[in-house]
Design a protein around this motif. Structure first.
Motif, short mmCIF file in Angstrom:
data_model
loop_
_atom_site.label_atom_id
_atom_site.label_comp_id
_atom_site.label_asym_id
_atom_site.label_seq_id
_atom_site.Cartn_x
_atom_site.Cartn_y
_atom_site.Cartn_z
N UNK A 1 0.83 -1.21 0.00
CA UNK A 1 0.00 0.00 0.00
C UNK A 1 0.87 1.27 0.00
N UNK A 2 1.87 1.28 0.88
CA UNK A 2 2.75 2.46 0.95
C UNK A 2 3.58 2.59 -0.31
N UNK B 1 2.81 1.57 -3.38
CA UNK B 1 1.98 2.03 -4.50
C UNK B 1 1.67 3.52 -4.35
N UNK B 2 1.45 3.96 -3.13
CA UNK B 2 1.21 5.39 -2.90
C UNK B 2 2.46 6.20 -3.26
N UNK B 3 3.63 5.70 -2.82
CA UNK B 3 4.89 6.38 -3.15
C UNK B 3 5.03 6.49 -4.68
N UNK B 4 4.77 5.35 -5.35
CA UNK B 4 4.89 5.34 -6.82
C UNK B 4 3.98 6.39 -7.45
N UNK B 5 2.74 6.45 -6.97
CA UNK B 5 1.78 7.39 -7.56
C UNK B 5 2.23 8.83 -7.36
N UNK B 6 2.75 9.12 -6.17
CA UNK B 6 3.20 10.49 -5.89
C UNK B 6 4.37 10.89 -6.78
N UNK B 7 5.34 9.97 -6.95
CA UNK B 7 6.49 10.36 -7.80
C UNK B 7 6.08 10.36 -9.27
N UNK B 8 5.11 9.53 -9.63
CA UNK B 8 4.58 9.57 -11.00
C UNK B 8 3.98 10.95 -11.26
N UNK B 9 3.17 11.42 -10.30
CA UNK B 9 2.59 12.78 -10.44
C UNK B 9 3.71 13.81 -10.59
N UNK B 10 4.76 13.66 -9.77
CA UNK B 10 5.84 14.65 -9.77
C UNK B 10 6.54 14.73 -11.12
N UNK B 11 6.57 13.62 -11.86
CA UNK B 11 7.24 13.64 -13.16
C UNK B 11 6.59 14.62 -14.13
N UNK B 12 5.33 14.97 -13.85
CA UNK B 12 4.64 15.92 -14.72
C UNK B 12 5.11 17.36 -14.51
N UNK B 13 6.02 17.51 -13.56
CA UNK B 13 6.67 18.82 -13.39
C UNK B 13 7.97 18.87 -14.20
N UNK B 14 8.31 17.80 -14.92
CA UNK B 14 9.59 17.79 -15.64
C UNK B 14 9.38 18.03 -17.14
N UNK B 15 10.42 18.60 -17.76
CA UNK B 15 10.43 18.78 -19.21
C UNK B 15 10.46 17.43 -19.91
N UNK B 16 11.05 16.44 -19.23
CA UNK B 16 11.23 15.14 -19.88
C UNK B 16 9.90 14.43 -20.10
N UNK B 17 8.97 14.62 -19.18
CA UNK B 17 7.63 14.05 -19.40
C UNK B 17 6.99 14.73 -20.61
N UNK B 18 7.14 16.07 -20.68
CA UNK B 18 6.53 16.82 -21.81
C UNK B 18 7.17 16.35 -23.12
#
Ligand code: HXC
Length: 257
Positions: A220-221, A223-240
């Motif tokens: 559970x923890x 998967x939550x960690x994964x989701x949070x860092x996945x969200x954070x990747x949307x702050x990067x140019x590399x995701x764009x």
């Protein structure tokens, strides 16, 4: 100061670290550990280095911690030097590390491979934790990492008998991700390393951290960690860049940070 116990070479965005104590079958002494950690800590910060390949010789990846260096130490020497604690810095390197193993990976050598993120083994590789034969036990994480990687009964079998395991058994047990003919080991390891290094270093580091969490957190923890860092990747140019390139049917350019 120039390292005496390792060789360093950079091929494209991959740093190759070759253990180089042939007369001692690459036994891991303190000097080698310090050289390796110091070089790798510098390269870890270098945006031009996207992956490490760590290897030894055909005969030995590493035949263990240096028995001759430690044999006369007292309990207090070990305790106050916190012998082997330096390897913790190795595990804190955030750039992925591929162990390319030929020949013996015994004791600390097997533990070094397990402190890497991926293990590729040549058909000649032999893994083992033979410390029981020396009157000691693994001391660089072997009882913990081997158990997590191959399960309790196989880890007990290896650690309590001190027997060696060949590459095929190591792959079957989940210790090794690929077995490669020995003349292709470095080439194939480099190909994988270059592929990893061609991606966004930021994203690769984050993916590595997330996988590393899997051995320490509850599902559970984790998967939550994964989701949070996945969200954070949307702050990067590399995701764009990665997603835009997909839509435009072109190869993404991750070179800009
Ligand atoms: C220091 C080592 C060494 C080691 C080999 N050598 N392993 N020196 N520390 N771990 C040296 C030998 O002394 C020898 O030096 C030279 O390397 C060549 O080794 P040979 O034994 O002559 O080669 P060979 O007959 O081919 O046998 C290879 C081998 C054997 C099966 C790998 O060397 C071996 O069993 N090594 C020890 C493996 C081991 O027990 N590893 C775990 C270490 S303890 P000279 O000068 O004689 O030519 C550990 C964790 C400790 O890793 C944690 C507890 C605190």
């Amino acid at each position: 100061m120039k390292p005496m116990n390792i060789k360093i070479e950079q091929r494209k965005r991959v740093a190759i670290i070759t253990l180089d104590r042939p007369k001692a079958l690459n036994a891991l002494n303190t000097a080698l550990m310090q050289e390796m950690v110091s070089v790798m800590q510098k390269l870890d910060k270098d945006p031009e280095v996207g992956c490490f390949v760590i290897t030894g010789s055909e005969k030995a990846f590493a035949a263990g911690a240096d028995i001759k260096e430690m044999k006369d130490k007292s309990y207090l020497d070990m305790f106050h030097e916190d012998y082997f604690a330096g390897w913790e810095a190795f595990t804190s390197i955030r750039t992925p590390k591929i162990a390319a193993v030929s020949g013996y990976a015994l004791g600390g050598g097997c533990e070094l491979a397990m402190m890497c993120d991926i293990i590729y083994a040549s058909t000649t590789a032999k893994f083992g934790q033979p410390e029981i034969k020396l009157g000691v036990i693994p001391g660089i994480g072997g009882t913990q990492r081997l158990t997590k990687m191959v399960g309790k009964t196989k880890a007990m079998d290896l650690i309590l008998t001190g027997r060696l395991m060949n590459a095929e058994e190591a792959e079957r047990s989940g210790l090794v991700s690929r077995v490669i003919p020995s003349n292709k080991l470095i080439e194939e390891s480099l190909q994988a390393a270059e592929l990893i290094a061609s991606y966004s270093k930021t994203t690769v580091m984050i993916a590595k951290e997330a996988v590393d969490r899997a051995t320490e957190l509850s599902l559970r923890e984790g998967v939550l960690y994964e989701r949070r860092v996945f969200h954070a990747l949307f702050a990067t140019e590399h995701q764009k860049e990665g997603m835009q390139a997909f839509v435009e049917k072109r190869t993404p350019d991750f070179s800009k940070s």
